[in-house]
Design a protein around this motif. Structure first.
Motif, PDB file in Angstrom:
ATOM      1  N   GLY A  36      37.571  45.337  36.827  1.00 57.43           N
ATOM      2  CA  GLY A  36      37.156  46.432  37.695  1.00 57.43           C
ATOM      3  C   GLY A  36      37.161  46.045  39.158  1.00 57.43           C
ATOM      4  N   VAL A  37      36.707  44.822  39.466  1.00 55.03           N
ATOM      5  CA  VAL A  37      36.702  44.357  40.845  1.00 55.03           C
ATOM      6  C   VAL A  37      38.132  44.264  41.373  1.00 55.03           C
ATOM      7  CG1 VAL A  37      36.171  42.384  42.333  1.00 55.03           C
ATOM      8  CG2 VAL A  37      34.497  43.159  40.651  1.00 55.03           C
ATOM      9  N   GLY A  38      39.069  43.805  40.517  1.00 57.54           N
ATOM     10  CA  GLY A  38      40.468  43.734  40.922  1.00 57.54           C
ATOM     11  C   GLY A  38      41.035  45.110  41.242  1.00 57.54           C
ATOM     12  N   LEU A  39      40.745  46.093  40.388  1.00 58.34           N
ATOM     13  CA  LEU A  39      41.196  47.463  40.651  1.00 58.34           C
ATOM     14  C   LEU A  39      40.628  47.975  41.969  1.00 58.34           C
ATOM     15  CD1 LEU A  39      40.819  49.114  37.117  1.00 58.34           C
ATOM     16  CD2 LEU A  39      42.938  48.400  38.227  1.00 58.34           C
ATOM     17  N   LEU A  40      39.345  47.695  42.203  1.00 59.70           N
ATOM     18  CA  LEU A  40      38.705  48.147  43.434  1.00 59.70           C
ATOM     19  C   LEU A  40      39.333  47.479  44.650  1.00 59.70           C
ATOM     20  CD1 LEU A  40      36.394  49.799  44.736  1.00 59.70           C
ATOM     21  CD2 LEU A  40      34.930  47.796  44.439  1.00 59.70           C
TER      22      LEU A  40
ATOM     23  N   PHE B 156      47.930  45.733  46.620  1.00 59.95           N
ATOM     24  CA  PHE B 156      48.831  44.796  45.950  1.00 59.95           C
ATOM     25  C   PHE B 156      48.048  43.987  44.921  1.00 59.95           C
ATOM     26  CE2 PHE B 156      51.335  40.860  45.604  1.00 59.95           C
ATOM     27  CZ  PHE B 156      52.604  41.382  45.403  1.00 59.95           C
ATOM     28  N   GLY B 157      48.585  43.879  43.708  1.00 58.47           N
ATOM     29  CA  GLY B 157      47.948  43.125  42.635  1.00 58.47           C
ATOM     30  C   GLY B 157      48.168  43.826  41.314  1.00 58.47           C
ATOM     31  N   ASN B 158      47.737  43.208  40.228  1.00 55.80           N
ATOM     32  CA  ASN B 158      47.774  43.868  38.926  1.00 55.80           C
ATOM     33  C   ASN B 158      46.728  43.270  38.001  1.00 55.80           C
ATOM     34  OD1 ASN B 158      48.868  41.513  37.748  1.00 55.80           O
ATOM     35  ND2 ASN B 158      50.961  42.213  38.090  1.00 55.80           N
ATOM     36  N   ALA B 159      46.499  43.930  36.873  1.00 59.93           N
ATOM     37  CA  ALA B 159      45.424  43.542  35.962  1.00 59.93           C
ATOM     38  C   ALA B 159      45.722  42.232  35.256  1.00 59.93           C
ATOM     39  CB  ALA B 159      45.184  44.655  34.943  1.00 59.93           C
ATOM     40  N   VAL B 160      46.979  41.982  34.929  1.00 57.42           N
ATOM     41  CA  VAL B 160      47.339  40.746  34.237  1.00 57.42           C
ATOM     42  C   VAL B 160      47.028  39.538  35.115  1.00 57.42           C
ATOM     43  CG1 VAL B 160      49.237  39.424  33.239  1.00 57.42           C
ATOM     44  CG2 VAL B 160      49.098  41.883  32.840  1.00 57.42           C
ATOM     45  N   GLY B 161      47.345  39.637  36.394  1.00 59.51           N
ATOM     46  CA  GLY B 161      47.044  38.551  37.308  1.00 59.51           C
ATOM     47  C   GLY B 161      45.556  38.267  37.391  1.00 59.51           C
ATOM     48  N   VAL B 162      44.732  39.318  37.420  1.00 50.19           N
ATOM     49  CA  VAL B 162      43.277  39.142  37.453  1.00 50.19           C
ATOM     50  C   VAL B 162      42.800  38.435  36.188  1.00 50.19           C
ATOM     51  CG1 VAL B 162      41.056  40.333  37.555  1.00 50.19           C
ATOM     52  CG2 VAL B 162      42.969  41.158  38.937  1.00 50.19           C
ATOM     53  N   ALA B 163      43.383  38.807  35.045  1.00 53.89           N
ATOM     54  CA  ALA B 163      43.016  38.156  33.784  1.00 53.89           C
ATOM     55  C   ALA B 163      43.363  36.672  33.813  1.00 53.89           C
ATOM     56  CB  ALA B 163      43.724  38.846  32.615  1.00 53.89           C
ATOM     57  N   VAL B 164      44.521  36.336  34.368  1.00 59.05           N
ATOM     58  CA  VAL B 164      44.915  34.929  34.486  1.00 59.05           C
ATOM     59  C   VAL B 164      43.949  34.193  35.413  1.00 59.05           C
ATOM     60  CG1 VAL B 164      46.728  33.334  35.205  1.00 59.05           C
ATOM     61  CG2 VAL B 164      47.332  35.427  33.989  1.00 59.05           C
ATOM     62  N   GLY B 165      43.547  34.846  36.496  1.00 58.07           N
ATOM     63  CA  GLY B 165      42.575  34.243  37.400  1.00 58.07           C
ATOM     64  C   GLY B 165      41.259  33.950  36.709  1.00 58.07           C
ATOM     65  N   ALA B 166      40.795  34.867  35.856  1.00 65.73           N
ATOM     66  CA  ALA B 166      39.561  34.635  35.097  1.00 65.73           C
ATOM     67  C   ALA B 166      39.742  33.504  34.094  1.00 65.73           C
ATOM     68  CB  ALA B 166      39.144  35.921  34.380  1.00 65.73           C
ATOM     69  N   PHE B 167      40.934  33.414  33.501  1.00 65.39           N
ATOM     70  CA  PHE B 167      41.209  32.336  32.550  1.00 65.39           C
ATOM     71  C   PHE B 167      41.196  30.982  33.254  1.00 65.39           C
ATOM     72  CE2 PHE B 167      44.351  29.778  30.044  1.00 65.39           C
ATOM     73  CZ  PHE B 167      43.557  29.615  28.918  1.00 65.39           C
ATOM     74  N   ILE B 168      41.709  30.929  34.470  1.00 66.16           N
ATOM     75  CA  ILE B 168      41.654  29.695  35.252  1.00 66.16           C
ATOM     76  C   ILE B 168      40.199  29.295  35.499  1.00 66.16           C
ATOM     77  CG2 ILE B 168      42.101  28.734  37.555  1.00 66.16           C
ATOM     78  CD1 ILE B 168      44.747  30.234  37.559  1.00 66.16           C
TER      79      ILE B 168
END
Length: 355
Positions: free
Chosen positions: A76-80, A296-308
């Motif tokens: 949600g934060v990424g979308l915002l 600019f950005g997408n949900a998959v990238g945010v998920a990868v960031g959380a995984f890191i």
């Protein structure tokens, strides 16, 4: 006068691998999640070699669980952030959600499902007010949500102490509705020798839903538009105010969801929990390729960031290092991510102009 004739590249022969042209390479590198994927692979391989206990399947699913508790709200934060705004109350609202559910039901003796519904309504109202104040006053979302952060933090501590006499909520494990709510928000199951927490499945669902909305729907186009060029978006009929308010409410909904998980996993909550997590959500989004400037950005990238984040926080422990280094690593990752995102943004702009 002779004219030079440019011919298209010949197609590959049967059995020959397709040629990787410079334009294709730039197009791939310009995707928001590419930098975070490369970083995730490097960090994963590093901890595989540095921490033997990191190599087990059980450790991997523990990392996934740790990632999901941050990754759900980070979606949600990424979308915002793609929509051009910030929410600094995203961390503390998770605790507010759990405390509202717990104390309301304990004080009045009502079913926990009723308390969960009231808690959800409260969180959605907070998200609506954040978005409404930002859009109607023109005050930056950083300041509006910083104020909300302090209000919620103070209310969590003050109201909890007023109701329970301490800074923690009471144990609700014997109250009506606990078992069914725990099954929805905080259950786990075994797959062979590993434990899979349901939050990992919910995280995957939320990421898939957000990716679909961004890439396949008109709403996704609106989100990119209001983050990249709000005035132009308003000129072509995009409902800027409604879109941004909906994004704030999405963050609050996902914060409520994680608050429910925390409450129904541990049965009780400390009123001071959640402070600082808002920065982890932002870091996950930025590391995942989301620009701080929006659009600019997408949900998959945010998920990868959380995984890191999950890999690093647990990998340091598995390696036997001083966990105090974790915050230093986060700072380095954030700085590197900002530099990579700047390069990717320039590459994306160059690719669009060349196309």
């Amino acid at each position: 006068m002779s004219q030079s004739v440019q011919t298209a590249p010949a197609p590959p022969e049967p059995g020959e691998s397709p040629r990787v042209t410079p334009a294709l390479r730039r197009r791939v590198l310009a995707r928001p999640e590419v930098g975070s994927l490369v970083a995730a692979v490097i960090i994963f391989v590093f901890f595989l070699s540095a921490a033997p206990s990191f190599r087990s399947a059980e450790s991997l699913f523990t990392v996934l669980y740790q990632s999901s508790t941050i990754g759900i709200v980070a979606v949600g934060v990424g979308l915002l952030m793609i929509g051009g705004e910030f929410d600094l109350s995203a961390g503390v609202i998770t605790t507010s959600a759990g405390l509202a559910n717990s104390m309301l039901c304990w004080y009045y003796g009502i079913n926990l499902w009723v308390g969960a519904a009231v808690s959800l309504a409260l969180c959605l109202l907070i998200g609506f007010l954040n978005g409404y104040l930002v859009m109607r006053t023109g005050i930056p979302s950083f300041l509006i949500t910083l104020g909300t952060f302090f209000v919620l933090q103070g209310a969590n501590l003050g109201v909890t102490k007023l109701v329970t006499g301490s800074v923690s909520s009471t144990d609700i494990s014997r109250m009506d509705g606990f078992d069914s709510l725990q099954a929805v928000f905080a259950s786990s199951f075994r797959v062979g020798s590993v434990t899979v927490w349901i939050t990992v499945l919910w995280w995957a669902l939320f990421v898939a839903l957000a990716a679909w909305v961004l890439q396949r729907t008109r709403t996704g186009n609106w989100i990119y538009a209001v983050g990249g060029a709000p005035d132009s978006a308003r000129a072509v009929g995009v409902p800027v105010i409604k879109t941004k308010i909906a994004l704030f409410m999405t963050v609050s909904f996902l914060g409520w969801f994680v608050g429910m998980h925390t409450l129904y996993r541990f049965n009780t909550l400390q009123a001071g929990n959640g402070v600082g997590n808002e920065f982890l959500y932002i870091i996950a989004a930025v590391v995942g390729g989301t620009l701080l400037t929006g659009g600019f950005g997408n949900a998959v990238g945010v998920a990868v960031g959380a995984f890191i984040f999950g890999m690093t926080s647990l990998g340091i422990v598995y390696a036997g290092w001083d966990p105090n280094w974790f915050k230093a690593f986060l700072g380095v990752m954030l700085l590197l991510a900002v530099l990579v995102n700047l390069y990717v943004r320039r590459l994306s702009t160059t690719t669009r102009k060349a196309g």
